[in-house]
Write a protein that holds these residues in place. Structure first.
Motif, PDB file in Angstrom:
ATOM      1  N   LYS A  47     -44.454  69.272 -22.550  1.00  0.00           N
ATOM      2  CA  LYS A  47     -43.134  69.165 -22.934  1.00  0.00           C
ATOM      3  C   LYS A  47     -43.089  68.867 -24.296  1.00  0.00           C
ATOM      4  O   LYS A  47     -43.896  68.724 -25.086  1.00  0.00           O
ATOM      5  CB  LYS A  47     -42.507  68.165 -21.916  1.00  0.00           C
ATOM      6  N   TYR A  49     -41.429  66.510 -25.799  1.00  0.00           N
ATOM      7  CA  TYR A  49     -41.872  65.348 -26.559  1.00  0.00           C
ATOM      8  C   TYR A  49     -43.322  64.953 -26.611  1.00  0.00           C
ATOM      9  O   TYR A  49     -43.832  64.186 -27.327  1.00  0.00           O
ATOM     10  CB  TYR A  49     -41.219  64.184 -25.473  1.00  0.00           C
ATOM     11  N   ASN A 129     -35.184  74.808 -19.169  1.00  0.00           N
ATOM     12  CA  ASN A 129     -35.244  74.203 -17.847  1.00  0.00           C
ATOM     13  C   ASN A 129     -33.772  73.220 -17.712  1.00  0.00           C
ATOM     14  O   ASN A 129     -33.576  72.588 -18.307  1.00  0.00           O
ATOM     15  CB  ASN A 129     -36.475  73.145 -17.850  1.00  0.00           C
ATOM     16  N   GLN A 206     -37.125  75.377  -8.629  1.00  0.00           N
ATOM     17  CA  GLN A 206     -37.873  74.127  -8.419  1.00  0.00           C
ATOM     18  C   GLN A 206     -38.543  73.846  -6.886  1.00  0.00           C
ATOM     19  O   GLN A 206     -39.636  73.634  -6.629  1.00  0.00           O
ATOM     20  CB  GLN A 206     -37.380  72.914  -8.891  1.00  0.00           C
ATOM     21  N   HIS A 208     -37.633  71.112  -4.834  1.00  0.00           N
ATOM     22  CA  HIS A 208     -37.826  69.854  -4.530  1.00  0.00           C
ATOM     23  C   HIS A 208     -37.002  69.719  -3.286  1.00  0.00           C
ATOM     24  O   HIS A 208     -35.671  69.363  -3.498  1.00  0.00           O
ATOM     25  CB  HIS A 208     -37.361  68.819  -5.642  1.00  0.00           C
ATOM     26  N   GLU A 236     -41.769  74.038  -8.269  1.00  0.00           N
ATOM     27  CA  GLU A 236     -42.262  72.648  -8.258  1.00  0.00           C
ATOM     28  C   GLU A 236     -42.033  71.902  -6.699  1.00  0.00           C
ATOM     29  O   GLU A 236     -41.185  71.095  -6.358  1.00  0.00           O
ATOM     30  CB  GLU A 236     -41.109  71.752  -9.196  1.00  0.00           C
ATOM     31  N   PHE A 304     -40.262  57.788  -9.385  1.00  0.00           N
ATOM     32  CA  PHE A 304     -39.223  58.111  -9.779  1.00  0.00           C
ATOM     33  C   PHE A 304     -37.973  57.458  -9.429  1.00  0.00           C
ATOM     34  O   PHE A 304     -37.020  57.165  -9.656  1.00  0.00           O
ATOM     35  CB  PHE A 304     -39.278  59.684 -10.116  1.00  0.00           C
TER      36      PHE A 304
HETATM   37  O1  G3I Z   1     -48.732  59.468 -20.262  1.00  0.00           O
HETATM   38  C1  G3I Z   1     -48.024  58.052 -20.361  1.00  0.00           C
HETATM   39  C2  G3I Z   1     -48.914  56.784 -20.136  1.00  0.00           C
HETATM   40  O2  G3I Z   1     -49.596  56.940 -21.243  1.00  0.00           O
HETATM   41  C3  G3I Z   1     -48.171  55.633 -20.121  1.00  0.00           C
HETATM   42  O3  G3I Z   1     -48.763  54.698 -19.994  1.00  0.00           O
HETATM   43  C4  G3I Z   1     -46.979  55.873 -18.972  1.00  0.00           C
HETATM   44  C5  G3I Z   1     -46.129  54.647 -18.985  1.00  0.00           C
HETATM   45  O4  G3I Z   1     -44.724  54.977 -18.853  1.00  0.00           O
HETATM   46  O5  G3I Z   1     -46.256  56.821 -19.233  1.00  0.00           O
HETATM   47  C6  G3I Z   1     -46.963  58.125 -19.105  1.00  0.00           C
HETATM   48  O6  G3I Z   1     -46.172  59.305 -19.247  1.00  0.00           O
HETATM   49  C7  G3I Z   1     -45.352  59.592 -18.206  1.00  0.00           C
HETATM   50  C8  G3I Z   1     -45.604  60.990 -17.933  1.00  0.00           C
HETATM   51  O7  G3I Z   1     -44.648  61.550 -16.754  1.00  0.00           O
HETATM   52  C9  G3I Z   1     -47.074  61.347 -17.522  1.00  0.00           C
HETATM   53  O8  G3I Z   1     -47.252  60.717 -16.285  1.00  0.00           O
HETATM   54  C10 G3I Z   1     -43.950  59.271 -18.712  1.00  0.00           C
HETATM   55  O9  G3I Z   1     -43.551  58.050 -18.683  1.00  0.00           O
HETATM   56  C11 G3I Z   1     -43.116  59.687 -17.523  1.00  0.00           C
HETATM   57  O10 G3I Z   1     -41.541  59.986 -17.967  1.00  0.00           O
HETATM   58  C12 G3I Z   1     -43.347  61.455 -17.111  1.00  0.00           C
HETATM   59  O11 G3I Z   1     -42.572  61.822 -15.975  1.00  0.00           O
HETATM   60  C13 G3I Z   1     -42.562  63.155 -15.852  1.00  0.00           C
HETATM   61  C14 G3I Z   1     -41.256  63.698 -15.945  1.00  0.00           C
HETATM   62  O12 G3I Z   1     -41.079  65.151 -15.368  1.00  0.00           O
HETATM   63  C15 G3I Z   1     -40.717  63.528 -17.343  1.00  0.00           C
HETATM   64  O13 G3I Z   1     -41.101  64.388 -18.196  1.00  0.00           O
HETATM   65  C16 G3I Z   1     -43.147  63.509 -14.449  1.00  0.00           C
HETATM   66  O14 G3I Z   1     -44.411  63.111 -14.382  1.00  0.00           O
HETATM   67  C17 G3I Z   1     -42.978  64.857 -14.069  1.00  0.00           C
HETATM   68  O15 G3I Z   1     -43.460  64.990 -12.697  1.00  0.00           O
HETATM   69  C18 G3I Z   1     -41.488  65.159 -14.075  1.00  0.00           C
HETATM   70  O16 G3I Z   1     -41.259  66.676 -13.856  1.00  0.00           O
HETATM   71  C19 G3I Z   1     -40.269  67.109 -13.870  1.00  0.00           C
HETATM   72  C20 G3I Z   1     -40.091  68.538 -14.151  1.00  0.00           C
HETATM   73  O17 G3I Z   1     -40.733  68.576 -15.593  1.00  0.00           O
HETATM   74  C21 G3I Z   1     -38.754  69.102 -14.247  1.00  0.00           C
HETATM   75  N1  G3I Z   1     -38.366  69.029 -12.724  1.00  0.00           N
HETATM   76  C22 G3I Z   1     -38.307  67.811 -12.165  1.00  0.00           C
HETATM   77  C23 G3I Z   1     -39.554  67.234 -12.161  1.00  0.00           C
HETATM   78  C24 G3I Z   1     -39.603  65.983 -11.811  1.00  0.00           C
HETATM   79  O18 G3I Z   1     -38.821  64.908 -12.256  1.00  0.00           O
END
Ligand code: G3I
Length: 333
Positions: A47, A49, A129, A206, A208, A236, A304
């Protein structure tokens, strides 16, 4: 040869969403991937970020590592995702809010640098997305839309295509199987993009899902998606029992534990999803089905939505659930 994993029962690619740092240190997870999947998608590692965490510096390490992993193990790598409001880092949001010209230039440079770097190594991209509102059929009013207009979508596809003409380019969104207004909005956009010769080749759905989304509605929606002629990716897939409110984000815990009967019903739903895909998507458009987390241990759903749910095909102990066998049946029977 002995049929073993899901991939051995499928005529189209089967994939899983992964976090590369986790995969590299968890041999049980790795074994599930090798046994079942021919495709992988990054949950977070690719992503914006993660790639552009601060101004002036790309951070390629995790994406590089994923690319190497996919090549080493002969897995298709799906690029998720180039432009997403929730994936946009704060600094881009701040700078872009003040300066639309800069934002338009950044979009172009970012996509060219990123897609160009992995040219030939990332098979397909979710270029945009979730560009539509959670409900209904309107464009989501994100930073990208507000500053660049809906043209940001067409432009993103054009930049990606210039950088890797061979890559498949997808628009990806959620609830398209249940929200007819949203689906119609997305279908209209696809028509417009195609009329303007924008190089879109795929629609990511997706999926879900929730147990109470009717199979007939899913089937009818998938039929309409396939009628676009685009490649269709169930990108997804997971299936929850409890509910959550899409607009507010909170979950409602309807079931405190999961019973064998519920697991059997979930298996039937997974089977039906595979069947609908095979029956409604022409073979030439079958890009594949990807699970978004494939163990109840790792599912994104629970943290989540602050829920306890059982949405995937493997349980907390990484044993295959009835859902696994239901899906497998749907792939081949
Ligand atoms: O990697 C860091 C870790 O170092 C840290 O300690 C921890 C504490 O918060 O965060 C970790 O990062 C997290 C990352 O997932 C990896 O696990 C982020 O906080 C968290 O926001 C991130 O969430 C992801 C989310 O998208 C936001 O990007 C979810 O895993 C991921 O399943 C979710 O996926 C999305 C798709 O991209 C789009 N469609 C919906 C789907 C579900 O929300």
């Amino acid at each position: 040869e002995e049929k073993k994993g899901l991939k051995d029962f499928s005529s189209f690619p089967i994939g899983g969403a992964v976090e590369i740092r986790q995969v590299l240190q968890d041999t049980a997870l790795e074994a599930i991937i090798f046994e079942n999947f021919t495709s992988i998608t990054a949950t977070s590692d690719m992503k914006m970020y993660a790639i552009a965490p601060e101004e002036g510096n790309y951070k390629w390490d995790r994406a590089d590592s994923l690319v190497a992993f996919s090549q080493r193990n002969d897995l298709r790598l799906f690029g998720h995702t180039l432009v997403w409001h929730s994936g946009t880092p704060r600094w881009v949001f701040q700078k872009g809010t003040e300066d639309s010209l800069w934002l338009g230039d950044f979009l172009k440079t970012y996509i060219q640098d990123y897609v160009g770097r992995y040219k030939g190594k990332v098979a397909a991209w979710d270029v945009v997305n979730e560009g539509f509102d959670t409900q209904g059929g309107e464009y989501r009013k994100t930073l990208w839309y507000n500053k660049l207009g809906k043209e940001y979508i067409a432009n993103a596809f054009r930049y990606a295509h210039e950088a890797d003409p061979e890559a498949d380019l997808f628009y990806n969104d959620f609830n398209l199987e249940r929200d007819t207004a949203k689906l119609n909005g997305v279908l209209k956009m696809i028509e417009e993009l195609k009329a303007d010769d924008v190089p879109i080749t795929g629609l990511g759905v997706q999926m879900h899902l929730r147990m109470d989304i009717p199979d007939s509605l899913i089937r009818e929606s998938v039929r309409k998606m396939a009628a676009t002629g685009l490649k269709i990716h169930f990108s997804e897939l997971d299936i929850i029992f409890n509910t959550h409110d899409d607009t507010r984000g909170g979950g409602e815990q309807l079931y405190s534990s999961v019973t064998p009967k519920m697991l059997e019903q979930q298996a039937q739903k997974y089977e039906m999803v595979a069947k609908i895909y095979r029956e409604e998507v022409p073979v030439s458009q079958q890009f594949g089905i990807t699970f978004w987390d494939f163990t109840d241990r790792d599912t994104w759903i629970n943290p989540f939505f602050d829920l306890k749910d059982w949405p995937t095909i493997y349980d907390e102990k990484l044993e295959p659930k009835p859902a696994y066998f239901g899906f497998r049946k749907g792939l081949s029977e």
